[in-house]
Design a protein around this motif. Structure first.
Motif, PDB file in Angstrom:
ATOM      1  N   CYS A  75      -3.504 -24.379   0.621  1.00 19.94           N
ATOM      2  CA  CYS A  75      -3.371 -25.650  -0.106  1.00 19.94           C
ATOM      3  C   CYS A  75      -3.832 -25.575  -1.562  1.00 19.94           C
ATOM      4  N   GLY A  76      -4.534 -24.507  -1.938  1.00 23.50           N
ATOM      5  CA  GLY A  76      -4.900 -24.338  -3.337  1.00 23.50           C
ATOM      6  C   GLY A  76      -6.243 -24.902  -3.727  1.00 23.50           C
ATOM      7  N   PHE A  77      -6.960 -25.550  -2.806  1.00 23.24           N
ATOM      8  CA  PHE A  77      -8.305 -26.049  -3.094  1.00 23.24           C
ATOM      9  C   PHE A  77      -9.175 -25.864  -1.855  1.00 23.24           C
ATOM     10  N   LYS A  79      -0.795 -22.236  -4.935  1.00 22.16           N
ATOM     11  CA  LYS A  79      -1.143 -21.956  -3.544  1.00 22.16           C
ATOM     12  C   LYS A  79      -0.164 -20.893  -3.059  1.00 22.16           C
ATOM     13  N   LEU A  80      -0.449 -20.304  -1.909  1.00 22.50           N
ATOM     14  CA  LEU A  80       0.405 -19.256  -1.375  1.00 22.50           C
ATOM     15  C   LEU A  80       1.300 -19.806  -0.281  1.00 22.50           C
ATOM     16  N   ARG A  81       2.478 -19.202  -0.142  1.00 31.46           N
ATOM     17  CA  ARG A  81       3.358 -19.574   0.958  1.00 31.46           C
ATOM     18  C   ARG A  81       2.689 -19.232   2.289  1.00 31.46           C
ATOM     19  N   HIS A 118     -10.760 -36.789  -5.024  1.00 30.91           N
ATOM     20  CA  HIS A 118      -9.579 -36.061  -5.469  1.00 30.91           C
ATOM     21  C   HIS A 118      -9.877 -34.566  -5.447  1.00 30.91           C
ATOM     22  N   PRO A 119      -9.170 -33.776  -4.629  1.00 29.24           N
ATOM     23  CA  PRO A 119      -9.423 -32.333  -4.594  1.00 29.24           C
ATOM     24  C   PRO A 119      -8.982 -31.673  -5.890  1.00 29.24           C
ATOM     25  N   LEU A 120      -9.811 -30.800  -6.413  1.00 31.14           N
ATOM     26  CA  LEU A 120      -9.497 -30.104  -7.653  1.00 31.14           C
ATOM     27  C   LEU A 120      -9.003 -28.701  -7.299  1.00 31.14           C
ATOM     28  N   SER A 121      -7.733 -28.432  -7.603  1.00 30.90           N
ATOM     29  CA  SER A 121      -7.143 -27.150  -7.236  1.00 30.90           C
ATOM     30  C   SER A 121      -7.722 -26.030  -8.085  1.00 30.90           C
ATOM     31  N   PHE A 122      -7.636 -24.805  -7.553  1.00 29.26           N
ATOM     32  CA  PHE A 122      -8.078 -23.639  -8.313  1.00 29.26           C
ATOM     33  C   PHE A 122      -7.318 -23.542  -9.634  1.00 29.26           C
TER      34      PHE A 122
END
Length: 489
Positions: A365-367, A247-249, A471-475
């Motif tokens: 958050c990456g997802f 994820k990004l800041r 459950h969220p699946l991140s990139f």
């Protein structure tokens, strides 16, 4: 007999070629590389031109390995000009630029192509007469202006290749759309498409990929392909950056998102709706940092001096048809505004703001906020009902202002959703979020790990715990294995 073979064709054959050209307008020539031999005149003959050893051929050539009917030239048109396709009918091969076509295979001939008929049928340089007569005002082919090179990527409706401008040496990206069938009744559609192309070519903004030119080239006698010449951006996609970093800041996300809104504001001022804002369509032009003493232009990584956001791939429905575009989106609708997903025809620029809200959520958050991993309900229903949440602990360290902006973009009603001007004026862009502040927050267990809320001058935004069955699946987990095959969209 040996004299005839040496000359490749007789004086009678030359006369036959001239008689053919007298009957039809001359369109091109084969220039013989042997200075002692005659050139071949190629007429604009609708039924095509047969070349070979047989007396029944339109153009007769001789040689011990030349077939009776060796090759055929067929006319094709790209709605701008006529072209020749060369088809190999021989046993011993027709060669174009040193490559053997193979029996039954065809190739579009371009001015400057070197054509050989077997080993003894002669070697010729092909050239369209139009290219000779009016060099300044001719309707040029892509291949007159560019040398097309390696493939950069592919997508559902196009591939992208690198190309070099023959005159300037500039390196560009050329998007090659999958072939469309030609139609005599498509003049009105072609006129509308050209209007859209002219609009794209007029766009000039630092946060939008520059469109340089458009060509339409025949693929065969029945199909054409559109080639779109664009600025080449060398540093990849925002999508890839998210995967690499999980994820990004928040500070870098803010700096990138501000540029995205600047590009969207420019488009919306011109009444252009992008329709497909997603990380894959946001390209990054990264300037490396030369030394630790060089002052960075933003909150970038230590080795980065500057990052420019470049919006790519907008308005593509006009190239491939509204229905096909919608069907493609419906296959992967995570970023699509609900009004588009529900097939509302009169959607507005607010559709881009919904997609931008999804993108902002993903960066932080990456997802994505909508996915089948978060079902029930399924992803489509999540979007159509604007059902999403900020899940703890993933959002505990993100400021309430960021959450408030996302909440103002992911609004079901377009009328109540932020437009680009309101979004750019949001309090989040006036807040200072440093990496040091975020580290301190992460060490404060009462404000991050054990709390589902954070406070700001705006009040508080709810963080929700995940359900046990979701459950969220991140990139990063979903796409990391595909990094080596990412498409240049």
């Amino acid at each position: 007999m040996s004299l005839i073979r040496k000359r490749n064709f007789t004086e009678d054959d030359e006369g036959s070629s001239k008689r053919q050209s007298a009957k039809y307008e001359t369109m091109a020539k084969f220039y013989n590389t042997n200075p002692d031999q005659q050139h071949l005149i190629l007429p604009r003959k609708p039924e095509g031109i047969l070349i070979g050893r047989s007396s029944s051929c339109d153009i007769k050539i001789t040689g011990v390995d030349v077939s009776s009917k060796h090759s055929k030239l067929s006319l094709a048109n790209n709605k701008v000009r006529d072209y020749f396709f060369l088809t190999d009918l021989s046993s011993n091969g027709t060669f174009v630029n040193g490559a053997k076509l193979g029996h039954g295979s065809s190739v579009l001939l371009k001015s400057g192509d070197k054509v050989s008929f077997a080993k003894t049928g002669g070697v010729f340089i092909f050239r369209y007469l139009l290219d000779e007569v009016n060099e300044e005002n001719k309707k040029r082919s892509l291949f007159d202006d560019y040398i097309v090179g390696k493939q950069l990527g592919s997508g559902h409706y196009a591939i992208v290749k690198e190309a070099k401008n023959r005159l300037t040496g500039d390196i560009v990206a050329v998007k090659i759309f999958h072939p469309n069938k030609t139609s005599k009744d498509s003049q009105e559609d072609e006129a509308k498409l050209q209007q859209e192309i002219d609009l794209l070519l007029s766009i000039d903004h630092p946060n939008i990929v520059k469109f340089i030119n458009r060509y339409v080239e025949p693929i065969n006698q029945h199909s054409v392909s559109t080639y779109l010449i664009m600025e080449k951006v060398n540093s990849g996609e925002l999508f890839e950056r998210i995967i690499n970093k999980s994820k990004l800041r928040e500070d870098e996300t803010k700096a990138l998102f501000k540029q995205l809104l600047s590009g969207l504001f420019y488009l919306h001022q011109k009444n252009i709706i992008h329709r497909d804002i997603k990380p894959e369509n946001i390209l990054l032009d990264i300037t490396p940092r030369q030394s630790g003493q060089q002052q960075q232009t933003g909150p970038w990584d230590e080795n980065e001096y500057d990052i420019k956001v470049k919006i790519a791939d907008f308005g593509l429905a006009k190239f491939i048809g509204e229905l096909q575009f919608t069907n493609t989106l419906c296959g992967t609708p995570a970023y699509v505004a609900p009004e588009i997903l529900s097939n509302q025809i009169n959607y507005t620029t607010k559709a881009d703001l919904w997609s931008a809200g999804v993108l902002l959520y993903v960066c932080l958050c990456g997802f994505p906020p909508f996915s089948d991993e978060l079902a029930p309900p399924n992803m489509r229903e999540q979007i159509l009902t604007a059902k999403y949440a900020f899940y703890s602990p993933y959002w505990d360290d993100i400021t309430d202002a960021a959450l408030d902006l996302i909440s103002s973009l992911l609004v079901l009603s377009p009328e109540e959703r932020y437009d680009v001007t309101t979004a750019a004026d949001h309090e989040w862009f006036r807040e200072s979020v440093s990496q040091e502040d975020m580290v301190m927050d992460s060490l404060d267990s009462t404000s991050s790990k054990n709390s589902l809320q954070r406070s700001s001058s705006m009040g508080s935004v709810q963080r929700e715990p995940l359900r046990n069955n979701s459950h969220p699946l991140s990139f990063r987990h979903k796409f990391a294995s595909e990094l080596n095959s990412l498409s240049y969209q």
